[in-house]
Design a protein around this motif. Sequence first.
Motif, mmCIF file in Angstrom:
data_model
loop_
_atom_site.group_PDB
_atom_site.id
_atom_site.type_symbol
_atom_site.label_atom_id
_atom_site.label_comp_id
_atom_site.label_asym_id
_atom_site.label_seq_id
_atom_site.Cartn_x
_atom_site.Cartn_y
_atom_site.Cartn_z
ATOM 1 N N LEU A 105 9.203 -34.073 -9.283
ATOM 2 C CA LEU A 105 7.942 -33.709 -10.572
ATOM 3 C C LEU A 105 8.803 -33.223 -11.881
ATOM 4 N N VAL A 106 9.824 -31.529 -11.658
ATOM 5 C CA VAL A 106 9.073 -30.938 -12.803
ATOM 6 C C VAL A 106 10.526 -31.599 -13.202
ATOM 7 N N LYS A 107 11.690 -32.052 -11.920
ATOM 8 C CA LYS A 107 12.992 -32.624 -12.773
ATOM 9 C C LYS A 107 12.762 -33.606 -14.078
ATOM 10 N N HIS A 108 12.058 -34.731 -13.075
ATOM 11 C CA HIS A 108 12.293 -36.137 -13.888
ATOM 12 C C HIS A 108 11.081 -36.593 -14.810
ATOM 13 N N GLU A 109 9.935 -35.792 -14.684
ATOM 14 C CA GLU A 109 8.042 -36.085 -15.362
ATOM 15 C C GLU A 109 8.848 -35.341 -16.104
ATOM 16 N N LYS A 110 8.338 -35.183 -17.336
ATOM 17 C CA LYS A 110 8.590 -34.463 -18.631
ATOM 18 C C LYS A 110 7.517 -33.716 -18.463
ATOM 19 N N VAL A 111 7.762 -32.237 -17.914
ATOM 20 C CA VAL A 111 6.764 -31.505 -18.101
ATOM 21 C C VAL A 111 6.596 -30.458 -18.947
ATOM 22 N N LYS B 62 17.977 -43.520 -6.127
ATOM 23 C CA LYS B 62 16.845 -42.829 -5.745
ATOM 24 C C LYS B 62 15.851 -42.745 -6.583
ATOM 25 N N SER B 63 16.518 -41.813 -8.035
ATOM 26 C CA SER B 63 15.555 -41.130 -8.476
ATOM 27 C C SER B 63 14.188 -41.847 -9.524
ATOM 28 N N GLU B 64 15.279 -43.214 -10.514
ATOM 29 C CA GLU B 64 14.133 -44.156 -11.324
ATOM 30 C C GLU B 64 13.248 -44.778 -9.951
ATOM 31 N N VAL B 65 13.417 -44.669 -8.608
ATOM 32 C CA VAL B 65 12.196 -45.525 -7.876
ATOM 33 C C VAL B 65 11.650 -44.464 -7.717
ATOM 34 N N GLU B 66 11.623 -43.213 -7.264
ATOM 35 C CA GLU B 66 11.177 -42.040 -7.412
ATOM 36 C C GLU B 66 9.729 -42.092 -8.626
ATOM 37 N N THR B 67 10.998 -42.682 -9.753
ATOM 38 C CA THR B 67 9.683 -42.056 -10.799
ATOM 39 C C THR B 67 9.055 -42.977 -10.839
ATOM 40 N N GLY B 68 9.279 -43.839 -10.778
ATOM 41 C CA GLY B 68 7.543 -45.618 -10.744
ATOM 42 C C GLY B 68 6.825 -45.128 -10.286
ATOM 43 N N ALA B 69 7.288 -44.031 -8.792
ATOM 44 C CA ALA B 69 6.530 -44.441 -7.922
ATOM 45 C C ALA B 69 5.409 -43.134 -7.813
ATOM 46 N N SER C 60 3.165 -25.453 4.790
ATOM 47 C CA SER C 60 4.072 -23.842 5.330
ATOM 48 C C SER C 60 3.942 -22.430 4.406
ATOM 49 N N PRO C 61 4.245 -21.680 4.519
ATOM 50 C CA PRO C 61 4.091 -20.782 3.823
ATOM 51 C C PRO C 61 5.666 -20.362 3.367
ATOM 52 N N GLU C 62 6.406 -20.829 4.030
ATOM 53 C CA GLU C 62 8.119 -21.629 3.665
ATOM 54 C C GLU C 62 8.260 -22.184 2.756
ATOM 55 N N GLU C 63 7.435 -23.329 2.478
ATOM 56 C CA GLU C 63 7.158 -23.942 2.120
ATOM 57 C C GLU C 63 6.895 -23.844 0.616
ATOM 58 N N LEU C 64 5.718 -23.013 0.014
ATOM 59 C CA LEU C 64 4.942 -22.704 -0.410
ATOM 60 C C LEU C 64 5.948 -21.654 -1.603
ATOM 61 N N ARG C 65 6.907 -21.247 -0.414
ATOM 62 C CA ARG C 65 8.059 -20.161 -1.300
ATOM 63 C C ARG C 65 9.010 -20.776 -2.038
ATOM 64 N N ARG C 66 9.599 -21.483 -1.711
ATOM 65 C CA ARG C 66 10.696 -22.783 -2.027
ATOM 66 C C ARG C 66 10.176 -23.373 -2.954
ATOM 67 N N LEU C 67 8.036 -23.712 -2.957
ATOM 68 C CA LEU C 67 7.789 -24.337 -3.914
ATOM 69 C C LEU C 67 7.418 -23.233 -5.478
ATOM 70 N N ARG C 68 7.244 -22.319 -4.779
ATOM 71 C CA ARG C 68 7.741 -21.785 -6.025
ATOM 72 C C ARG C 68 8.846 -21.399 -7.183
ATOM 73 N N GLN C 69 9.840 -20.934 -5.953
ATOM 74 C CA GLN C 69 11.171 -21.300 -6.603
ATOM 75 C C GLN C 69 11.631 -22.198 -7.435
ATOM 76 N N VAL C 70 11.189 -23.723 -6.885
ATOM 77 C CA VAL C 70 11.487 -24.598 -7.160
ATOM 78 C C VAL C 70 10.476 -24.402 -9.159
ATOM 79 N N VAL C 71 9.520 -24.252 -9.338
ATOM 80 C CA VAL C 71 8.394 -24.142 -10.399
ATOM 81 C C VAL C 71 9.132 -22.947 -11.012
ATOM 82 N N GLU C 72 9.613 -21.512 -10.798
ATOM 83 C CA GLU C 72 10.294 -20.720 -11.380
ATOM 84 C C GLU C 72 11.587 -21.320 -12.349
ATOM 85 N N GLN C 73 12.131 -21.465 -11.506
ATOM 86 C CA GLN C 73 13.702 -22.177 -11.657
ATOM 87 C C GLN C 73 13.691 -23.171 -12.406
ATOM 88 N N ALA C 74 12.410 -24.053 -12.734
ATOM 89 C CA ALA C 74 12.159 -24.938 -14.247
ATOM 90 C C ALA C 74 11.970 -24.385 -14.737
#
Lengths: 145, 145
Positions: B106-112, A79-86, A113-127
């Motif tokens: 994005l943050v996991k598989h694309e090189k950011v 799946k991750s391969e295909v995701e990367t392609g798309a 949504s605000p929750e989604e935004l929070r999750r989003l920020r966490q994803v980025v901070e984590q990275a």
Amino acid sequence: MNATPKLGKVQLQIMQVLWARKRATARQITDELNRQKPTGAPPIAHSTVQTLLRKLEAKGAITHSIEERTFVFEPLQEKSEVETGAVGDLLTRLFDRSISGLVAHLVKHEKVSPEELRRLRQVVEQAEATAQASQDVKTSKEEAQ
Amino acid sequence: MNATPKLGKVQLQIMQVLWARKRATARQITDELNRQKPTGAPPIAHSTVQTLLRKLEAKGAITHSIEERTFVFEPLQEKSEVETGAVGDLLTRLFDRSISGLVAHLVKHEKVSPEELRRLRQVVEQAEATAQASQDVKTSKEEAQ
DNA sequence: CATAATTGTTTACCTTGGTAAAAGATAAGG
DNA sequence: CCTTATCTTTTACCAAGGTAAACAATTATG
């Protein structure tokens, strides 16, 4: 010739089933797709699914083995391969390869949504933290020399 | 019938030119596309561009007027619309409509790069702050009643 | 003015995705 | 054994994107 050959809409739905179940027969896939369809929507024909399975196999996205005289299909591409392609395609076609450009669109034009935004920020901070950590390792290695 | 009718790869390239220049003749578009092509790549034929312009107009993405006996094309759909359509498609097809799922990919598989990550975090933080602000307005309005 | 260049139109072909019936092979049930 | 059910394979269409030559009309140009 083999860099994620671009799958169509229904082809992707089939892949989703295979990714979820690891392996499945054509019949199982047909049933699953029709179960997913909203009631009232015309069901997909079994032969259609079989044709698409063939095409998927022809381009190397899946493979099959025979069990009890029946084909059992398995995904070859993950799946991750295909995701990367798309995602790569989308980035190239519309966002000039800018990831932050894509995310900017997301938070601006998709309703998040605000929750989604929070999750989003966490994803980025984590990275960011992860990137920083591996940078530290690299630095300490260099210092050790 | 008119909910962002999905444009192909070259059609999008044409739209990019139109979005950038606001208006352009078929000739200008052909030249621009060929200028963008890497040297050695076969150039696109002018008649191909004209055919695609026709198809784009047929589906309402662009329009044209006549100036000095030459067609001048202008975009009807704006870039953000088309982006929303394409992103929505990607979300539906591969990410189960989860925006944070997409960003996680994005943050996991694309090189950011670290700078890009920082920009990314700022984009998200900015959006979060904005959402919070409008929430505050709404709250104070409710309190005022 | 005859010819070359430009522009728009018509026509045609190829590929891919999607759809599915029809045909062929084979196992299961009565 | 004959019929039915179930697979797989074959065959056929349609739509859309892309590609581009051929044709027609009209304007420049030598």
